[in-house]
Design a protein around this motif. Structure first.
Motif, mmCIF file in Angstrom:
data_model
loop_
_atom_site.group_PDB
_atom_site.id
_atom_site.type_symbol
_atom_site.label_atom_id
_atom_site.label_comp_id
_atom_site.label_asym_id
_atom_site.label_seq_id
_atom_site.Cartn_x
_atom_site.Cartn_y
_atom_site.Cartn_z
ATOM 1 N N VAL A 342 0.856 -1.188 0.000
ATOM 2 C CA VAL A 342 0.000 0.000 0.000
ATOM 3 C C VAL A 342 0.890 1.235 0.000
ATOM 4 N N GLU A 343 0.653 2.149 -0.997
ATOM 5 C CA GLU A 343 1.399 3.406 -1.050
ATOM 6 C C GLU A 343 0.743 4.388 -0.088
ATOM 7 N N MET A 344 1.495 4.870 0.921
ATOM 8 C CA MET A 344 0.921 5.598 2.036
ATOM 9 C C MET A 344 0.447 6.995 1.644
ATOM 10 N N LYS A 345 1.116 7.674 0.727
ATOM 11 C CA LYS A 345 0.686 9.042 0.372
ATOM 12 C C LYS A 345 -0.696 9.022 -0.245
ATOM 13 N N THR A 346 -0.945 8.083 -1.129
ATOM 14 C CA THR A 346 -2.276 7.978 -1.750
ATOM 15 C C THR A 346 -3.332 7.664 -0.701
ATOM 16 N N LEU A 347 -3.000 6.751 0.200
ATOM 17 C CA LEU A 347 -3.950 6.387 1.253
ATOM 18 C C LEU A 347 -4.243 7.575 2.163
ATOM 19 N N LEU A 348 -3.219 8.315 2.544
ATOM 20 C CA LEU A 348 -3.403 9.458 3.436
ATOM 21 C C LEU A 348 -4.216 10.560 2.760
ATOM 22 N N ASP A 349 -3.983 10.782 1.491
ATOM 23 C CA ASP A 349 -4.775 11.780 0.768
ATOM 24 C C ASP A 349 -6.247 11.394 0.746
ATOM 25 N N GLU A 350 -6.524 10.114 0.540
ATOM 26 C CA GLU A 350 -7.919 9.653 0.528
ATOM 27 C C GLU A 350 -8.568 9.824 1.886
ATOM 28 N N VAL A 351 -7.820 9.493 2.950
ATOM 29 C CA VAL A 351 -8.352 9.665 4.315
ATOM 30 C C VAL A 351 -8.617 11.142 4.591
ATOM 31 N N ALA A 352 -7.690 12.017 4.187
ATOM 32 C CA ALA A 352 -7.864 13.452 4.429
ATOM 33 C C ALA A 352 -9.081 13.985 3.683
ATOM 34 N N ARG A 353 -9.296 13.510 2.440
ATOM 35 C CA ARG A 353 -10.444 13.975 1.657
ATOM 36 C C ARG A 353 -11.759 13.561 2.310
ATOM 37 N N LYS A 354 -11.842 12.287 2.729
ATOM 38 C CA LYS A 354 -13.095 11.805 3.319
ATOM 39 C C LYS A 354 -13.324 12.394 4.710
ATOM 40 N N ALA A 355 -12.234 12.667 5.425
ATOM 41 C CA ALA A 355 -12.391 13.218 6.771
ATOM 42 C C ALA A 355 -12.992 14.611 6.750
ATOM 43 N N GLN A 356 -12.800 15.348 5.631
ATOM 44 C CA GLN A 356 -13.376 16.689 5.524
ATOM 45 C C GLN A 356 -14.896 16.639 5.591
ATOM 46 N N MET A 357 -15.487 15.494 5.206
ATOM 47 C CA MET A 357 -16.947 15.387 5.143
ATOM 48 C C MET A 357 -17.559 14.797 6.403
ATOM 49 N N LEU A 358 -16.745 14.468 7.400
ATOM 50 C CA LEU A 358 -17.281 13.913 8.641
ATOM 51 C C LEU A 358 -17.970 15.006 9.454
ATOM 52 N N PRO A 359 -19.044 14.660 10.192
ATOM 53 C CA PRO A 359 -19.678 15.671 11.060
ATOM 54 C C PRO A 359 -18.717 16.089 12.162
ATOM 55 N N LEU A 387 -8.618 2.100 10.344
ATOM 56 C CA LEU A 387 -7.781 2.426 11.488
ATOM 57 C C LEU A 387 -7.658 3.938 11.664
ATOM 58 N N MET A 388 -7.356 4.634 10.585
ATOM 59 C CA MET A 388 -7.159 6.082 10.690
ATOM 60 C C MET A 388 -8.464 6.807 10.984
ATOM 61 N N PHE A 389 -9.556 6.353 10.399
ATOM 62 C CA PHE A 389 -10.843 6.987 10.665
ATOM 63 C C PHE A 389 -11.271 6.811 12.116
ATOM 64 N N ILE A 390 -10.900 5.697 12.723
ATOM 65 C CA ILE A 390 -11.233 5.505 14.139
ATOM 66 C C ILE A 390 -10.594 6.609 14.976
ATOM 67 N N PHE A 391 -9.315 6.899 14.722
ATOM 68 C CA PHE A 391 -8.639 7.940 15.496
ATOM 69 C C PHE A 391 -9.143 9.340 15.134
ATOM 70 N N VAL A 392 -9.395 9.553 13.830
ATOM 71 C CA VAL A 392 -9.884 10.875 13.421
ATOM 72 C C VAL A 392 -11.273 11.139 13.998
ATOM 73 N N GLU A 393 -12.182 10.165 13.911
ATOM 74 C CA GLU A 393 -13.531 10.345 14.448
ATOM 75 C C GLU A 393 -13.490 10.531 15.963
#
Length: 506
Positions: A342-359, A387-393
């Motif tokens: 898994v390429e981490m930069k692509t994964l982190l960008d996707e997490v950052a994009r989706k996290a913007q839409m969390l309440p 894993l990352m969304f658990i910590f972000v949420e």
């Protein structure tokens, strides 16, 4: 100190004390026998000779002079060829001695005045002295005149160097024998203690394996007599059998529980999904209908829509709980995550994009993610996102004001994903427990919705990826989580030839 060493030391100490007492007793006994016999013989012979010594007074130019004469025959002295006699005149210090004294060239030392007084008092009759460098035992006896005065002192000596050499040899033999016996006894004691304690060592080995959960079927082998150790071994083997049965029963019950939770969670997902879909459909239909009916009916319909929203919210929360339970059930069942590079930069960008839409009510800041550029980890993209969304949420949930920041950092052969918030934080006593299932921290956290399973699932995902997590927190100031994952490749995407063995995949 081990029991074996203590037993050996006790055994050696008792044997050493016994040998010491026996050796000293034997030496003192022989010493007493030799010298008591020698003293008796010397005293008897000296007294026999003394009775034949006659004092005589003669007139000379100096006046009346005291002299001593032996009244017996010379043959009598032949019987005492190992005895040397000398008579000292206490008046003028002149000496008279037996013929063998002159033949041997011996020179008896002068008798100190203290010795004379001691002999006259009835003490100091025997004395060990050196005459011309030779060991002698000397007996002193006074010569008394008819008026009861001590006019002379007789010395009877016997050569005792052979006795001294014999006793010295005996001391050497006893010392060497004792030392060799102690060394031999220590070796034998160590061997016997080891042999006697061997069953106990087997008990320790078996209990260690049980403690580690390696082999509950192992039993202690014992082929000795049915003594205390034999009874102990049988008792422990019986206890191990009962423990094995109890453990197997518990394991079977635990497996059944895991199967039930997994099956129940899986079965509940379908009806919950259906319920949520139908509730959302009814909510949309009633909203359209509300535009076409009257005010009174509209109010009723609005109440119905609110009720449907509550049902939908609760169904969604139950779906999350069922999903969490299913994840934990898979973890308990030994489920292994299917992994790839898994390429981490692509994964982190996707997490950052989706996290913007969390309440959320806090600001979301995307920091420097360049540390993940061209960095590959071996894992599951879906589970790493979870894993990352658990910590972000979690950060959004406990940060009502302030900010949540996501960035990446690099340290040696690991990449760290850092999620920092300025929320309510935690006490340091709470940190060791936050990854426990259903754990909720202080009551203020209890006001927030959640199942208490998120961080437990996160910890399982981290462990499955061979990573670790670092926690920094301060009460009312915020919390920072750093997720460390091992880097397996850098640069371009690794080929399939360099992937890990398929045995790690499911």
């Amino acid at each position: 100190m081990s029991v074996r060493m203590r037993l050996t030391l006790w055994y050696t100490g008792i044997l050493s004390a016994t040998l010491l007492l026996l050796g000293m007793g034997l030496y003192l006994f022989l010493h007493y026998i030799y010298y008591d016999s020698l003293q008796s013989q010397l005293q008897q012979q000296a007294e026999s000779v003394r009775t034949r010594i006659v004092p005589q007074f003669s007139l000379s130019e100096k006046g009346l002079t005291l002299e001593f004469r032996y009244s017996g025959s010379g043959r009598d002295l032949l019987r005492y060829n190992n005895m040397y006699f000398q008579v000292v005149n206490l008046q003028n210090g002149s000496k008279y001695y037996s013929p063998n004294v002159e033949e041997a060239g011996l020179h008896f030392p002068d008798i100190p005045a203290k010795q004379i007084s001691c002999v006259l008092d009835g003490d100091c009759r025997f004395e060990k002295i050196k005459i011309d460098g030779l060991d002698f035992l000397v007996y002193y006896t006074p010569i008394i005149s008819q008026r009861g005065e001590a006019i002379g002192m007789m010395q009877a000596g016997t050569y005792i160097e052979p006795y001294e050499q014999l006793l010295a040899t005996l001391r050497l033999i006893l010392t060497v024998t004792a030392l060799l016996s102690i060394v031999l006894a220590s070796s034998v004691g160590w061997f016997l203690a080891r042999k006697a304690l061997r069953p106990i060592e087997r008990v320790i080995e078996a209990t260690n394996q049980i403690q580690k959960g390696a082999d509950l079927q192992k039993r202690i082998e014992y082929h000795g007599p049915n003594d205390e150790i034999g009874v102990l071994t049988q008792t422990i083997n019986g206890m191990l059998s009962r423990l094995q049965s109890a453990y197997e029963e518990l394991e079977e019950a635990y497996r059944a529980q895991r199967r039930f939770v997994s099956d129940a969670s899986h079965e509940l997902r379908t009806p919950l999904t259906t319920i949520r879909g139908n509730v959302e459909l009814l909510e949309k239909m009633w909203k359209q209908t509300a535009l076409q009916i009257g005010e009174q009916d509209g109010q009723r319909l609005e109440l119905s829509i609110e009720a449907m929203k509550d049902i939908s919210g609760e169904a969604e929360r139950m779906s999350r709980l069922v999903g969490d339970l299913l994840s934990l059930a898979r973890a308990d069942a030994g489920f292994q995550i299917s992994k790839t590079h898994v390429e981490m930069k692509t994964l982190l960008d996707e997490v950052a994009r989706k996290a913007q839409m969390l309440p959320r009510t806090a600001d979301f800041i995307v920091g420097d993610l360049s540390a993940g550029e061209g960095v590959y980890v071996y894992g599951s993209p879906d589970y790493l996102q979870q894993l990352m969304f658990i910590f972000v949420e979690n950060a959004f949930k406990y940060t009502e004001q302030g900010s949540v920041r996501l960035d990446a950092q690099r340290h040696k052969d690991q990449i760290g994903i850092r999620i920092a918030d300025t929320g309510i934080g935690m006490d340091k006593e709470e940190v060791p427990h936050i990854f426990e299932r259903f754990y909720r921290a202080d009551p203020s956290r209890g006001k927030k919705s959640g199942t208490g399973l998120g961080l437990s699932i996160a910890k399982w995902i981290i462990d499955e990826h061979g990573g670790s997590v670092e926690v920094k927190t301060r009460k009312d100031e915020g919390t920072t989580f750093v997720i460390w994952l091992p880097i397996v490749a850098e640069g371009t995407s690794p080929s399939s030839d360099h992937s890990l063995p398929s045995g790690n995949e499911v």
